[in-house]
Design a protein around this motif. Structure first.
Motif, mmCIF file in Angstrom:
data_model
loop_
_atom_site.group_PDB
_atom_site.id
_atom_site.type_symbol
_atom_site.label_atom_id
_atom_site.label_comp_id
_atom_site.label_asym_id
_atom_site.label_seq_id
_atom_site.Cartn_x
_atom_site.Cartn_y
_atom_site.Cartn_z
ATOM 1 N N CYS A 13 0.653 -1.211 0.410
ATOM 2 C CA CYS A 13 -0.127 -0.256 -0.135
ATOM 3 C C CYS A 13 1.085 1.313 -0.063
ATOM 4 C CB CYS A 13 -1.083 0.106 1.348
ATOM 5 S SG CYS A 13 -1.878 1.602 1.839
ATOM 6 N N PRO A 14 0.748 2.323 -0.623
ATOM 7 C CA PRO A 14 1.674 3.966 -1.140
ATOM 8 C C PRO A 14 1.487 4.946 0.311
ATOM 9 C CG PRO A 14 -0.369 3.651 -2.715
ATOM 10 C CD PRO A 14 -0.349 2.262 -2.168
ATOM 11 N N LEU A 15 0.167 4.382 1.205
ATOM 12 C CA LEU A 15 0.190 5.065 1.572
ATOM 13 C C LEU A 15 0.221 4.656 3.310
ATOM 14 C CD1 LEU A 15 -1.604 7.419 2.640
ATOM 15 C CD2 LEU A 15 -3.666 6.139 3.374
ATOM 16 N N ASN A 16 1.193 5.228 3.526
ATOM 17 C CA ASN A 16 1.923 5.061 5.412
ATOM 18 C C ASN A 16 1.658 5.931 6.633
ATOM 19 O OD1 ASN A 16 3.449 3.062 4.633
ATOM 20 N ND2 ASN A 16 4.488 3.991 3.203
ATOM 21 N N ASN A 17 0.559 7.044 5.814
ATOM 22 C CA ASN A 17 0.647 7.966 6.902
ATOM 23 C C ASN A 17 -1.388 8.351 7.032
ATOM 24 O OD1 ASN A 17 0.315 10.967 8.508
ATOM 25 N ND2 ASN A 17 0.967 12.084 7.000
ATOM 26 N N PHE A 18 -1.403 7.601 8.020
ATOM 27 C CA PHE A 18 -2.679 7.933 8.418
ATOM 28 C C PHE A 18 -3.496 8.652 9.251
ATOM 29 C CE2 PHE A 18 -1.443 3.640 6.672
ATOM 30 C CZ PHE A 18 -2.704 3.096 5.523
ATOM 31 N N THR A 19 -2.313 9.638 9.583
ATOM 32 C CA THR A 19 -2.775 11.160 10.126
ATOM 33 C C THR A 19 -4.344 11.556 10.208
ATOM 34 O OG1 THR A 19 -0.312 11.089 11.046
ATOM 35 C CG2 THR A 19 -2.139 12.846 11.746
ATOM 36 N N GLU A 20 -5.198 11.803 10.346
ATOM 37 C CA GLU A 20 -6.238 13.031 10.539
ATOM 38 C C GLU A 20 -5.362 14.391 10.401
ATOM 39 O OE1 GLU A 20 -9.134 11.888 9.217
ATOM 40 O OE2 GLU A 20 -8.669 9.901 9.629
ATOM 41 N N ASP A 21 -5.933 14.817 9.744
ATOM 42 C CA ASP A 21 -5.628 17.054 9.909
ATOM 43 C C ASP A 21 -6.224 17.243 8.189
ATOM 44 O OD1 ASP A 21 -3.746 16.071 7.672
ATOM 45 O OD2 ASP A 21 -2.038 16.031 8.815
ATOM 46 N N GLU A 22 -5.639 18.628 7.708
ATOM 47 C CA GLU A 22 -6.007 18.819 6.469
ATOM 48 C C GLU A 22 -6.264 18.441 4.975
ATOM 49 O OE1 GLU A 22 -2.050 20.462 7.638
ATOM 50 O OE2 GLU A 22 -4.152 20.122 9.239
ATOM 51 N N ASN A 23 -5.614 17.456 5.575
ATOM 52 C CA ASN A 23 -4.601 16.492 4.105
ATOM 53 C C ASN A 23 -5.539 14.554 4.018
ATOM 54 O OD1 ASN A 23 -2.834 18.421 3.110
ATOM 55 N ND2 ASN A 23 -1.513 17.746 4.413
ATOM 56 N N SER A 24 -6.292 14.744 5.014
ATOM 57 C CA SER A 24 -6.866 13.878 5.480
ATOM 58 C C SER A 24 -7.356 12.888 3.962
ATOM 59 C CB SER A 24 -7.789 13.675 6.553
ATOM 60 O OG SER A 24 -7.079 13.914 7.346
ATOM 61 N N ALA A 25 -8.693 14.696 3.447
ATOM 62 C CA ALA A 25 -9.203 13.873 2.373
ATOM 63 C C ALA A 25 -8.356 12.967 0.944
ATOM 64 C CB ALA A 25 -10.162 15.151 1.651
ATOM 65 N N LYS A 26 -6.943 13.970 1.015
ATOM 66 C CA LYS A 26 -5.776 13.353 -0.094
ATOM 67 C C LYS A 26 -5.698 12.148 0.121
ATOM 68 C CE LYS A 26 -4.778 17.829 -1.892
ATOM 69 N NZ LYS A 26 -3.378 18.475 -1.781
ATOM 70 N N ARG A 27 -5.249 11.755 1.127
ATOM 71 C CA ARG A 27 -4.769 10.144 1.388
ATOM 72 C C ARG A 27 -5.965 9.240 1.699
ATOM 73 N NH1 ARG A 27 -2.176 13.762 5.823
ATOM 74 N NH2 ARG A 27 -2.831 13.098 7.237
ATOM 75 N N HIS A 28 -7.193 9.842 1.571
ATOM 76 C CA HIS A 28 -8.432 8.655 2.208
ATOM 77 C C HIS A 28 -9.236 8.511 0.763
ATOM 78 C CE1 HIS A 28 -10.165 10.703 6.082
ATOM 79 N NE2 HIS A 28 -9.142 9.506 6.186
ATOM 80 N N GLN A 29 -8.158 9.116 0.049
ATOM 81 C CA GLN A 29 -7.926 8.586 -2.036
ATOM 82 C C GLN A 29 -7.198 7.985 -2.151
ATOM 83 O OE1 GLN A 29 -11.195 9.560 -3.934
ATOM 84 N NE2 GLN A 29 -10.336 8.772 -5.429
ATOM 85 N N ILE A 30 -6.316 8.266 -1.862
ATOM 86 C CA ILE A 30 -4.917 7.746 -2.136
ATOM 87 C C ILE A 30 -5.482 5.949 -1.717
ATOM 88 C CG2 ILE A 30 -3.040 6.575 -1.426
ATOM 89 C CD1 ILE A 30 -2.440 9.647 -1.612
ATOM 90 N N LEU A 31 -6.114 5.890 -0.544
ATOM 91 C CA LEU A 31 -6.374 4.325 0.029
ATOM 92 C C LEU A 31 -7.687 3.989 -0.702
ATOM 93 C CD1 LEU A 31 -5.561 1.889 2.154
ATOM 94 C CD2 LEU A 31 -7.287 3.262 4.090
ATOM 95 N N ASP A 32 -8.606 4.393 -1.051
ATOM 96 C CA ASP A 32 -9.758 3.923 -1.882
ATOM 97 C C ASP A 32 -9.647 3.920 -3.538
ATOM 98 O OD1 ASP A 32 -11.176 4.534 0.400
ATOM 99 O OD2 ASP A 32 -11.912 6.787 -0.358
#
Length: 300
Positions: A13-32
């Motif tokens: 999985c390319p996502l390693n940062n699961f912190t909830e902050d102002e960039n969470s939406a982008k990270r959620h999309q990567i995981l999705d």
């Protein structure tokens, strides 16, 4: 899917940062996006997966259970004979003008034979908690059926209640129509507001609202013995008690549920034979086929 596959899926999985902050939406999309590729690959390989499901979840456990369990084999023999007996009697009923009670018993028997079959299939796949839950439903059906046998004048009201609940369901789920609401109100006008209750159809026999429950029906039918004890035990699984959540019943403990279910089905078939006035010779032979199988089952 095994541990090695899941370990690989997580590590890649390319996502390693699961912190909830102002960039969470982008990270959620990567995981999705990553997980969507995974699910897409599953759907593209459904045919191969079906073979895996059959060998690991269905075929292997079913065959293994039948080979090792004499109890289950005898249950299937009983089911097969019970279905044959029902079909024989039902064919006879087509030659007669059936009473409302006979029609109800026929429908109930079909439903209860399917429930018994469900219990067997659950047992063969190790789903014993679910088997106990299905027995609860079978017992409730039996009690209602026995109460109607004792009070055949209630059958039309019971059938009306079944139709009424269909309109009630459309209102609950929010897809009702004006013509359905009209039918709903017509039932209320005819039978009263208490018709919405689960046992609202018993009002003419049980004027006290507190008495309109399964326990009252069971008592009236003299079913307070072993059947009710099993029912109370099965309720602890349906409503998830501390015992049911933490316990793991084994197959041998299921014999008592199959035994009771055989007795229920034999009793309903006896009522069907009686209500249809099946000739004595046929009725006695058909009923005793099931009684003999049931008695032999008890000896296992």
């Amino acid at each position: 899917m095994d541990q090695k596959f899941l370990k690989h899926l997580i590590s890649e999985c390319p996502l390693n940062n699961f912190t909830e902050d102002e960039n969470s939406a982008k990270r959620h999309q990567i995981l999705d996006d990553y997980l969507e590729k995974f699910t897409d690959s599953l759907y593209k390989n459904e045919n191969q997966l079906m073979e895996h499901f059959w060998s690991d979840y269905i075929g292997f456990s079913e065959v293994g259970m039948l080979i090792s369990s004499k109890m289950l084999r005898r249950c299937f023999i009983y089911l097969d004979c019970a279905v044959a007996v029902y079909n024989y009697i039902a064919k006879k009923s087509k030659e007669k003008k059936n009473t409302e009670l006979a029609k109800h018993i026929s429908i109930q028997l079909q439903n209860d034979l399917n429930q018994f079959k469900s219990m067997l299939l659950l047992a063969m796949n190790g789903c014993l908690n679910s088997l106990i839950m299905v027995y609860r439903s079978l017992y409730e059906s039996f009690v209602i059926g026995q109460y109607l046998v004792q009070n055949p004048d209630l059958v039309p009201t019971y059938n009306a209640h079944a139709q009424f609940l269909r309109y009630r369901l459309t209102q609950v789920v929010g897809n009702s129509k004006p013509e359905w609401d009209k039918k709903y109100n017509e039932y209320i006008e005819k039978y009263g507001k208490e018709f919405v209750e689960d046992y609202g159809w018993t009002k003419s026999k049980l004027p006290n609202k507190k008495d309109r429950k399964l326990g009252t029906l069971a008592k009236a039918c003299k079913l307070e013995g072993a059947f009710s004890k099993l029912y109370k035990f099965s309720c602890s699984y349906v409503h998830s008690s501390a015992f049911s959540v933490s316990s793991r019943p084994d197959l041998n403990q299921m014999k008592v549920f199959f035994n009771a279910s055989m007795h229920i089905i034999e009793s309903e078939i006896t009522d069907y034979i009686s209500e249809l006035n099946i000739p004595t010779k046929e009725g006695v032979i058909l009923r005793n086929i099931l009684i003999f199988l049931w008695q032999d089952f008890e000896k296992i």
